[in-house]
Design a protein around this motif. Sequence first.
Motif, PDB file in Angstrom:
ATOM      1  N   LEU A   3       0.835  -1.205   0.000  1.00 11.19           N
ATOM      2  CA  LEU A   3       0.000   0.000   0.000  1.00 11.19           C
ATOM      3  C   LEU A   3       0.867   1.252   0.000  1.00 11.19           C
ATOM      4  N   SER A   6       2.354   1.797  -3.388  1.00 11.88           N
ATOM      5  CA  SER A   6       1.396   2.211  -4.412  1.00 11.88           C
ATOM      6  C   SER A   6       1.151   3.719  -4.397  1.00 11.88           C
ATOM      7  N   LEU A   7       1.540   4.387  -3.334  1.00  8.77           N
ATOM      8  CA  LEU A   7       1.347   5.835  -3.229  1.00  8.77           C
ATOM      9  C   LEU A   7       2.541   6.627  -3.744  1.00  8.77           C
ATOM     10  N   LEU A  29      -2.903   9.282  -4.687  1.00 10.19           N
ATOM     11  CA  LEU A  29      -3.837   8.331  -5.295  1.00 10.19           C
ATOM     12  C   LEU A  29      -3.827   8.392  -6.814  1.00 10.19           C
ATOM     13  N   ARG A  30      -2.862   9.084  -7.404  1.00 18.07           N
ATOM     14  CA  ARG A  30      -2.808   9.200  -8.861  1.00 18.07           C
ATOM     15  C   ARG A  30      -2.628   7.838  -9.536  1.00 18.07           C
ATOM     16  N   ASN A  31      -1.866   6.938  -8.891  1.00 21.05           N
ATOM     17  CA  ASN A  31      -1.706   5.598  -9.465  1.00 21.05           C
ATOM     18  C   ASN A  31      -3.053   4.886  -9.566  1.00 21.05           C
ATOM     19  N   TYR A  32      -3.887   5.047  -8.541  1.00 22.31           N
ATOM     20  CA  TYR A  32      -5.207   4.420  -8.569  1.00 22.31           C
ATOM     21  C   TYR A  32      -6.112   5.094  -9.599  1.00 22.31           C
ATOM     22  N   ALA A  33      -5.988   6.402  -9.727  1.00 21.60           N
ATOM     23  CA  ALA A  33      -6.776   7.117 -10.738  1.00 21.60           C
ATOM     24  C   ALA A  33      -6.384   6.648 -12.135  1.00 21.60           C
ATOM     25  N   ASP A  34      -5.107   6.366 -12.347  1.00 18.27           N
ATOM     26  CA  ASP A  34      -4.654   5.864 -13.651  1.00 18.27           C
ATOM     27  C   ASP A  34      -5.246   4.492 -13.961  1.00 18.27           C
ATOM     28  N   ILE A  35      -5.365   3.665 -12.939  1.00 25.40           N
ATOM     29  CA  ILE A  35      -5.929   2.328 -13.148  1.00 25.40           C
ATOM     30  C   ILE A  35      -7.361   2.420 -13.661  1.00 25.40           C
ATOM     31  N   PHE A  36      -8.148   3.307 -13.057  1.00 23.95           N
ATOM     32  CA  PHE A  36      -9.546   3.428 -13.439  1.00 23.95           C
ATOM     33  C   PHE A  36      -9.754   4.430 -14.560  1.00 23.95           C
ATOM     34  N   PHE A  43      -7.396  -3.059 -16.761  1.00 16.09           N
ATOM     35  CA  PHE A  43      -7.939  -3.469 -15.466  1.00 16.09           C
ATOM     36  C   PHE A  43      -9.273  -4.179 -15.635  1.00 16.09           C
TER      37      PHE A  43
END
Length: 91
Positions: A3, A6-7, A29-36, A43
Amino acid sequence: MALKESLYGTKGLDPATGFISGTESFVGLRNYADIFGSAGEQFWNTTFFTVATVGLEAVIGVAMARSCRGLQPHREPLTRIGNELRSPASA
């Protein structure tokens, strides 16, 4: 650990400055925004593949178990032993 990683961004060349960075930059949280976001197609393809294959394997497994239900030659002797253990011995 995962975790926290991932940040952060990746080590290496900083595209904004052109300098090599020895430490990761905090990206939040940009990595998570890129995933979605833009990379979301991969994904969702992976998610669909996983759900579809697990569901199909479950259906096939249940079908195989149901078809093999009558093919249990060991069941009758075990049932007989269980019945003998449950009933009182007549002496």
